[in-house]
Design an enzyme around this catalytic site. Structure first.
Site, PDB file in Angstrom:
ATOM      1  N   SER B  17      26.530 -17.384  20.337  1.00 47.62           N
ATOM      2  CA  SER B  17      27.015 -16.672  21.528  1.00 47.62           C
ATOM      3  C   SER B  17      25.926 -16.396  22.556  1.00 47.62           C
ATOM      4  O   SER B  17      26.237 -15.972  23.672  1.00 47.62           O
ATOM      5  CB  SER B  17      27.710 -15.375  21.120  1.00 47.62           C
ATOM      6  OG  SER B  17      26.895 -14.622  20.267  1.00 47.62           O
ATOM      7  N   TYR B 156      10.055  -8.964  10.077  1.00 44.75           N
ATOM      8  CA  TYR B 156      10.496 -10.213  10.709  1.00 44.75           C
ATOM      9  C   TYR B 156       9.715 -11.400  10.130  1.00 44.75           C
ATOM     10  O   TYR B 156      10.296 -12.434   9.776  1.00 44.75           O
ATOM     11  CB  TYR B 156      10.296 -10.101  12.218  1.00 44.75           C
ATOM     12  CG  TYR B 156      10.823 -11.271  13.005  1.00 44.75           C
ATOM     13  CD1 TYR B 156      12.186 -11.499  13.118  1.00 44.75           C
ATOM     14  CD2 TYR B 156       9.955 -12.141  13.666  1.00 44.75           C
ATOM     15  CE1 TYR B 156      12.669 -12.570  13.849  1.00 44.75           C
ATOM     16  CE2 TYR B 156      10.432 -13.212  14.404  1.00 44.75           C
ATOM     17  CZ  TYR B 156      11.792 -13.420  14.498  1.00 44.75           C
ATOM     18  OH  TYR B 156      12.265 -14.486  15.222  1.00 44.75           O
ATOM     19  N   LYS B 160      11.177 -14.729   8.092  1.00 46.08           N
ATOM     20  CA  LYS B 160      10.978 -16.096   8.583  1.00 46.08           C
ATOM     21  C   LYS B 160      10.117 -16.916   7.628  1.00 46.08           C
ATOM     22  O   LYS B 160      10.335 -18.119   7.455  1.00 46.08           O
ATOM     23  CB  LYS B 160      10.362 -16.055   9.993  1.00 46.08           C
ATOM     24  CG  LYS B 160      11.283 -15.431  11.045  1.00 46.08           C
ATOM     25  CD  LYS B 160      12.598 -16.195  11.171  1.00 46.08           C
ATOM     26  CE  LYS B 160      13.451 -15.704  12.328  1.00 46.08           C
ATOM     27  NZ  LYS B 160      14.713 -16.453  12.473  1.00 46.08           N
ATOM     28  N   HIS B 190      12.060 -16.628  25.927  1.00 49.74           N
ATOM     29  CA  HIS B 190      12.747 -15.475  26.516  1.00 49.74           C
ATOM     30  C   HIS B 190      14.258 -15.611  26.335  1.00 49.74           C
ATOM     31  O   HIS B 190      14.880 -16.516  26.870  1.00 49.74           O
ATOM     32  CB  HIS B 190      12.393 -15.334  27.999  1.00 49.74           C
ATOM     33  CG  HIS B 190      11.022 -14.790  28.192  1.00 49.74           C
ATOM     34  ND1 HIS B 190      10.689 -13.486  27.896  1.00 49.74           N
ATOM     35  CD2 HIS B 190       9.874 -15.373  28.610  1.00 49.74           C
ATOM     36  CE1 HIS B 190       9.416 -13.281  28.140  1.00 49.74           C
ATOM     37  NE2 HIS B 190       8.888 -14.413  28.573  1.00 49.74           N
TER      38      HIS B 190
END
Lengths: 83, 252
Positions: B17, B156, B160, B190
């Protein structure tokens, strides 16, 4: 959450920065707190949000110079009793 | 003949999305992939669908944090569209949070979405009743933080790094069925997600991160082109790798 007393608020700040409570008072400067660096500022932002529902822009928290500045924010948001 | 051509094979794309997931969906569609777009927000999924080419697609509204629902939903869909060729797990969250303010619940949610839901999807689409018999391709979107560290990114990085490790084992396990498994590790791109994470950083800190990318920061389309390359049937001899695309961030 009930309003904190000054001693409770100082303990909250001491716990946040992992400093002995004896080292923390309203005049304690940022430079005197080892953990209050840029990451410490992020911890402060997260702590204010999660504990008091206070969301500050990074610029405002970066401008804090003393523990008193943190206490003032808590007071402004009704989390700290007026002395 | 085009170098990349998905020949109307079906690929599941998560995080479709917005951001990188949306760009990958558009790129795959442009190269004749049929898509199952997974996301949580119907309107934004529709926006992605409106940008696709003429290939077929299905929208699947799914909260990937509800791990126990994934298998059934994908199985159900594959019964209607037919066998599935691939998966691109682009869904993920990032949060800049120092170790001392880590919350276990938040870490668990990040782990569930970034890693475990992807593995559960991989398990589902490689089921013998679901996967194309001629082979397939699975791609996980990882991060440069699986290779190098950064303050405030403990959780994070862990999610990963785990992806890259899982990819290697998955690649070996599935090789005999000609199902390839790879990951991509982008530097700073970004997107709405990274913008939200960087909202906690000062302008100077953001500039420092941007300056650490010799070629500048990336776009979702930069990642999408690499994703299409790795997913494509034509990349038949590539498996178990992590492709770093970071404008030189980790070259130093």
């Amino acid at each position: 959450m009930a309003q904190m007393t000054m001693s409770e608020a100082l303990k909250w700040v001491a716990d946040l920065f992992e400093e002995p409570l004896d080292n923390i008072n309203p005049l304690t400067s940022r430079e005197e707190i080892d953990a209050w660096d840029s990451l410490g500022t992020l911890s402060l932002l997260a702590g204010l949000d999660e504990n008091f529902d206070i969301r500050l822009p990074i610029e405002q928290s970066s401008a804090f110079r003393t523990v008193g500045d943190i206490l003032e924010v808590l007071r402004q948001h009704g989390q700290l009793m007026n002395q | 003949m085009a170098f990349i051509d998905f020949q109307e094979k079906w690929i599941v794309v998560t995080g479709a999305s917005s951001g990188i997931g949306r760009a990958i969906s558009i790129e795959l569609s442009r190269n004749r992939a049929n898509l199952i777009l997974i996301g949580r927000d119907h309107d934004r999924l529709m926006e992605t669908a409106a940008s696709l080419g003429s290939s077929s697609h299905h929208l699947l509204l799914l909260d990937l944090n509800k791990l126990s629902t994934i298998n059934e939903k994908i199985m159900e869909l594959s019964r209607s569209v037919g066998r599935l060729y691939g998966l691109c797990h682009a869904a993920g969250v990032v949060e800049t949070r120092p170790l001392n303010s880590l919350k276990i619940d938040g870490f668990q949610e990040m782990l569930d979405l970034n890693l475990i839901s992807g593995i559960e999807l991989a398990r589902t689409i490689t089921h013998r009743n679901v996967a194309e018999q001629g082979g397939g391709s699975i791609l996980f979107i990882s991060s440069v933080y699986s290779h190098v560290g950064a303050p405030g990114q403990v959780c994070y990085s862990a999610t990963k790094g785990a992806i890259s490790a899982a990819v290697r084992s998955m690649a070996l396990e599935l090789a005999r069925r000609k199902i390839r498994v790879n990951s991509l590790s982008p530097g700073l791109v970004h997107t709405p997600m990274t913008s939200a994470a960087m909202g906690l950083l000062s302008d100077q800190q953001i500039k420092d991160i941007e300056d650490a990318h010799p070629l500048g920061t990336g776009t979702p389309e930069d990642v999408a082109r690499a994703a299409a390359f790795l997913l494509a049937p034509q990349s038949a001899w590539i498996t178990g790798i992590d492709l770093v695309i970071d404008g030189g961030y980790t070259a130093k």
